[in-house]
Scaffold this motif. Sequence first.
Motif: not given
Length: 392
Positions: A17-19, A74-80, A110-114, A128-133
């Motif tokens: 929530i802080e993020i 790949g897990l994706r979030a948008d920033m704008d 925030a959800m993806l950083l968490g 395997g691997s996770v790509k945080f996009i």
Amino acid sequence: MNIKIRPEVKAIRDKIIEIRRHLHKYPELAFREFKTAEFVAGELQELGLKVSMNVAKTGVVGLLEGPQSGPCIGLRADMDGLPIQETGSLPFKSVNDKVMHACGHDGHMAMLLGAARILTGFRDRLSGSVKFIFQPAEEGGGGAKYMIADGVLDNPSVDEIYGIHLWNYQEFGTVGIKDGPILAAADIFTITILGKGGHGAVPQNTVDAIVAASHLVTALQTIVSRNTNPLESTVVTVGMIEGGHNFNVIADKVVLKGTIRAYTDANRKMIIRRMNEIIVGIAKSFGAEISCIFEDGYPPTINSEPETSKAANAAKKIVGSGVQFPYMSMGAEDMSYYLEKVPGCFFFVGSSPEGVDPSEIPHHCSHFDINEEALLVGSSIWVQLIDDLIRT
Ligand SMILES: [Zn+2]
Ligand SMILES: [Zn+2]
């Protein structure tokens, strides 16, 4: 409602929530997410992930690799944010003039950083691997296209991709999901009508661009009502009319702008063909000169079936019967570009604030806010999904 927030998510609730609140306070516009990118990269670096910056100018990618080989998810979030002056009374209201996170992208990050924080703790047991996009410019700029051009889907190549949108049109505790098309294609058109101006009291020998425009707007409505299969959704919206000089002057020029929404390429093409035919007909009937420019917007967002089941199963473990299937919207998303290349699923997490009619706080309004508990639902689904897919 029986929501099972993952215990690891509960443990970092305040952090998530802080993020979100921090990002909400300092929103940035498309391709100018400089501070946002720095913040996101800082969080990912703190976790010891491999971090790439300046992807598609301001995008950030974090890579979490497990000791065993396996698929790359790949897990994706948008920033704008959006060019809106925030009007609500939140204590963490935007301090940047005329910029606001009015779509929930602050929450997506925030959800993806968490989730990244929690999943890093699973590192030793990942096959395997996770790509945080974290991509720039979803709101019209097509940031996803540039992320792909900059190689976000390569090295390691992404096998499946997922994206969440917080969704105030859905009640908290629900998840909207669907295989096949879930969001529409969104094309833009600009029509210019040229007539012949004159005195408002002497219409003879003029060509009234406003009268032609009025007939055109009405005729365009028949594409959806008369040319589209009623079982397939389409929209033709004229959102802007500009023309005329004064009350007593016959207008010589009118410009119309609007958007076309469709789920299939066939409907997209049919609408453009019918618009052109109608334009030719109206031009002839009124003696006006009419031209139209079409600009391709985002393609339809199309989820693949196996990945939709995987996401729906993960969501079910968190919100139980709150999963609403099928759920779709006529909105559009540049997540569609990733899904053209890689199988995956984009879905909605209900975030309508408690005790408020969802129609009171729509996305893109100047007092937009979300139910922050929905962040925990989103983070839990991310963690659950990776747990299901590649944790051994
Ligand atoms: Zn938006
Ligand atoms: Zn959005």
